[in-house]
Design an enzyme around this catalytic site. Structure first.
Site, PDB file in Angstrom:
ATOM      1  N   THR A 133      38.588  63.375  47.248  1.00 39.91           N
ATOM      2  CA  THR A 133      38.745  62.236  46.343  1.00 39.91           C
ATOM      3  C   THR A 133      37.679  61.173  46.592  1.00 39.91           C
ATOM      4  O   THR A 133      37.211  60.525  45.650  1.00 39.91           O
ATOM      5  CB  THR A 133      40.158  61.634  46.470  1.00 39.91           C
ATOM      6  OG1 THR A 133      40.478  61.459  47.856  1.00 39.91           O
ATOM      7  CG2 THR A 133      41.188  62.553  45.850  1.00 39.91           C
ATOM      8  N   THR A 134      37.232  61.002  47.858  1.00 35.67           N
ATOM      9  CA  THR A 134      36.132  60.083  48.146  1.00 35.67           C
ATOM     10  C   THR A 134      34.834  60.577  47.515  1.00 35.67           C
ATOM     11  O   THR A 134      33.950  59.784  47.191  1.00 35.67           O
ATOM     12  CB  THR A 134      35.953  59.909  49.662  1.00 35.67           C
ATOM     13  OG1 THR A 134      37.154  59.369  50.210  1.00 35.67           O
ATOM     14  CG2 THR A 134      34.804  58.976  50.000  1.00 35.67           C
ATOM     15  N   TYR A 148      50.040  61.350  39.249  1.00 35.91           N
ATOM     16  CA  TYR A 148      50.594  60.973  37.948  1.00 35.91           C
ATOM     17  C   TYR A 148      51.870  61.739  37.603  1.00 35.91           C
ATOM     18  O   TYR A 148      52.847  61.166  37.145  1.00 35.91           O
ATOM     19  CB  TYR A 148      49.573  61.132  36.808  1.00 35.91           C
ATOM     20  CG  TYR A 148      50.080  60.548  35.508  1.00 35.91           C
ATOM     21  CD1 TYR A 148      50.003  59.184  35.275  1.00 35.91           C
ATOM     22  CD2 TYR A 148      50.685  61.351  34.540  1.00 35.91           C
ATOM     23  CE1 TYR A 148      50.513  58.634  34.109  1.00 35.91           C
ATOM     24  CE2 TYR A 148      51.194  60.809  33.377  1.00 35.91           C
ATOM     25  CZ  TYR A 148      51.106  59.454  33.159  1.00 35.91           C
ATOM     26  OH  TYR A 148      51.612  58.921  32.012  1.00 35.91           O
ATOM     27  N   TYR A 176      47.349  67.132  51.576  1.00 32.74           N
ATOM     28  CA  TYR A 176      46.862  65.748  51.577  1.00 32.74           C
ATOM     29  C   TYR A 176      47.903  64.856  50.918  1.00 32.74           C
ATOM     30  O   TYR A 176      48.162  64.962  49.717  1.00 32.74           O
ATOM     31  CB  TYR A 176      45.521  65.672  50.847  1.00 32.74           C
ATOM     32  CG  TYR A 176      44.896  64.301  50.738  1.00 32.74           C
ATOM     33  CD1 TYR A 176      45.279  63.241  51.558  1.00 32.74           C
ATOM     34  CD2 TYR A 176      43.879  64.066  49.810  1.00 32.74           C
ATOM     35  CE1 TYR A 176      44.683  61.991  51.456  1.00 32.74           C
ATOM     36  CE2 TYR A 176      43.273  62.827  49.705  1.00 32.74           C
ATOM     37  CZ  TYR A 176      43.674  61.791  50.520  1.00 32.74           C
ATOM     38  OH  TYR A 176      43.086  60.555  50.404  1.00 32.74           O
ATOM     39  N   ARG A 230      47.749  56.431  46.202  1.00 34.27           N
ATOM     40  CA  ARG A 230      46.966  56.882  45.048  1.00 34.27           C
ATOM     41  C   ARG A 230      47.793  57.744  44.092  1.00 34.27           C
ATOM     42  O   ARG A 230      47.618  57.670  42.886  1.00 34.27           O
ATOM     43  CB  ARG A 230      45.766  57.702  45.535  1.00 34.27           C
ATOM     44  CG  ARG A 230      44.698  56.924  46.265  1.00 34.27           C
ATOM     45  CD  ARG A 230      43.612  56.457  45.315  1.00 34.27           C
ATOM     46  NE  ARG A 230      42.495  55.850  46.020  1.00 34.27           N
ATOM     47  CZ  ARG A 230      41.313  55.620  45.472  1.00 34.27           C
ATOM     48  NH1 ARG A 230      41.081  55.959  44.222  1.00 34.27           N
ATOM     49  NH2 ARG A 230      40.352  55.049  46.162  1.00 34.27           N
ATOM     50  N   LYS A 245      46.622  66.055  55.973  1.00 36.22           N
ATOM     51  CA  LYS A 245      45.955  64.759  56.040  1.00 36.22           C
ATOM     52  C   LYS A 245      46.970  63.727  55.561  1.00 36.22           C
ATOM     53  O   LYS A 245      47.381  63.750  54.401  1.00 36.22           O
ATOM     54  CB  LYS A 245      44.712  64.739  55.161  1.00 36.22           C
ATOM     55  CG  LYS A 245      44.036  63.359  55.076  1.00 36.22           C
ATOM     56  CD  LYS A 245      42.890  63.364  54.075  1.00 36.22           C
ATOM     57  CE  LYS A 245      42.276  61.980  53.930  1.00 36.22           C
ATOM     58  NZ  LYS A 245      41.191  61.956  52.907  1.00 36.22           N
ATOM     59  N   ILE A 285      40.198  62.365  58.781  1.00 40.12           N
ATOM     60  CA  ILE A 285      39.331  62.614  57.630  1.00 40.12           C
ATOM     61  C   ILE A 285      38.979  61.226  57.114  1.00 40.12           C
ATOM     62  O   ILE A 285      39.783  60.540  56.505  1.00 40.12           O
ATOM     63  CB  ILE A 285      40.014  63.500  56.579  1.00 40.12           C
ATOM     64  CG1 ILE A 285      40.266  64.891  57.185  1.00 40.12           C
ATOM     65  CG2 ILE A 285      39.139  63.615  55.323  1.00 40.12           C
ATOM     66  CD1 ILE A 285      40.980  65.856  56.267  1.00 40.12           C
TER      67      ILE A 285
END
Length: 292
Positions: A44-45, A107, A133, A138, A161, A203
């Site tokens: 995502t980063t 979502y 993750y 988010r 993570k 991470i």
């Protein structure tokens, strides 16, 4: 298997929104030369949400080639559609990645049973190790310890993570899984304490900017030297905070640009460059660390 400081690598962009391959090469070299233990490619980063499938796959392929087996590469393969996550995982299976990182569907707000079905289906699709993750800040949906424990029974699901920043969550979950299940922090500010309480690695967003400090901190924690790990972490406490003044990866890109590692700090819409006040704040922090 996977241990230590894994950088959640940014994806450098050109002004037209395309991937900046020259800067990406320089960025990978920066990490290899400064002790990063592993690279997470297009998580995502890395702006995975705005890279079309083929571009996502191509960037992972390039990073695997650039790394050349010097450190493990974990590919971001998450999606809020199970079929899309499976497709990405299958497409990247032959690229030489060492593992996958797959985020809780965003979502949709799936039930815990839905998460179990989702991740088991992805893990069934290839034999490459999968790291879960959980980042409810988010995704909104939060994966509970009991759900992690159920998923840990799958032979291909090897760790998680955890970006909740909740250190009690680490202890609660560790009590429910086998000793070889891996725990990575996804929250830089609490990452040192996470590792000192039994985590296997981080991470890290901060590792984009200070890979050597983050790898040194992780190595100290892994050998049980809590005091040394905490002392090293003190160097970057303000950086941990400054990198999240604006939504990630806005600030790490600006920092790397100011350090001369990448050519510019462009992001793909809907993300844009940081506000002037944010630029000043991160530049002051970088200056204090003698990085600019």
């Amino acid at each position: 298997m996977f241990k230590g400081s894994y950088v959640a690598l940014v994806t450098p962009m050109l002004a037209d929104g395309t991937v900046d391959v020259t800067s990406l090469k320089r960025l990978v070299e920066f990490h290899i030369n400064n002790g990063t233990h592993g690279i997470v490619a297009v998580g995502t980063t890395g702006e995975s949400a705005t890279l079309p499938f083929q571009e996502h796959i191509d960037v992972v392929k390039l990073i695997v080639k650039l790394v050349d087996k010097k450190v493990p590469v974990i590919a971001g393969s998450g999606a809020n559609s199970t079929s899309e996550a499976i497709f990405l995982s299958e497409q990247m299976a032959g690229l030489g990645v060492d593992g996958y990182l797959s985020v809780v569907p965003y979502y949709n707000k799936p039930q815990q049973a839905g998460m179990v079905a989702h991740f088991n289906a992805i893990a069934d699709a290839t034999d490459i190790p999968l790291i879960l993750y959980n980042v409810p800040g988010r995704t909104v949906a939060d994966m509970m310890p009991e759900t992690v424990a159920e998923l840990s029974k799958h032979k291909n699901i090897v760790g998680i993570k955890d970006a909740t920043g909740d250190l009690l969550r680490l202890e609660e979950t560790k009590d429910l899984v086998s000793d070889d299940f891996l725990f990575f922090s996804g929250d830089d500010e609490t990452g040192c304490n996470f590792m000192c309480r039994g985590g296997d690695g981080i991470i890290s967003v901060t590792a984009n900017v200070t890979p050597k400090i983050m790898s040194d901190m992780c190595e100290a924690a892994l050998r049980g030297d809590v005091e040394a790990s905490q002392q090293i972490n003190k160097q970057v406490i303000e950086l941990h905070r400054a990198l999240f003044i604006e939504p990630n990866p806005v600030m790490p890109k600006w920092a790397l640009y100011k350090m001369g590692i990448i050519e510019n700090a462009f992001l793909r819409l809907p993300m844009v460059l940081p506000e002037l006040s944010s630029k000043k704040a991160i530049e002051e922090t970088l200056s204090a660390l003698n990085l600019i």
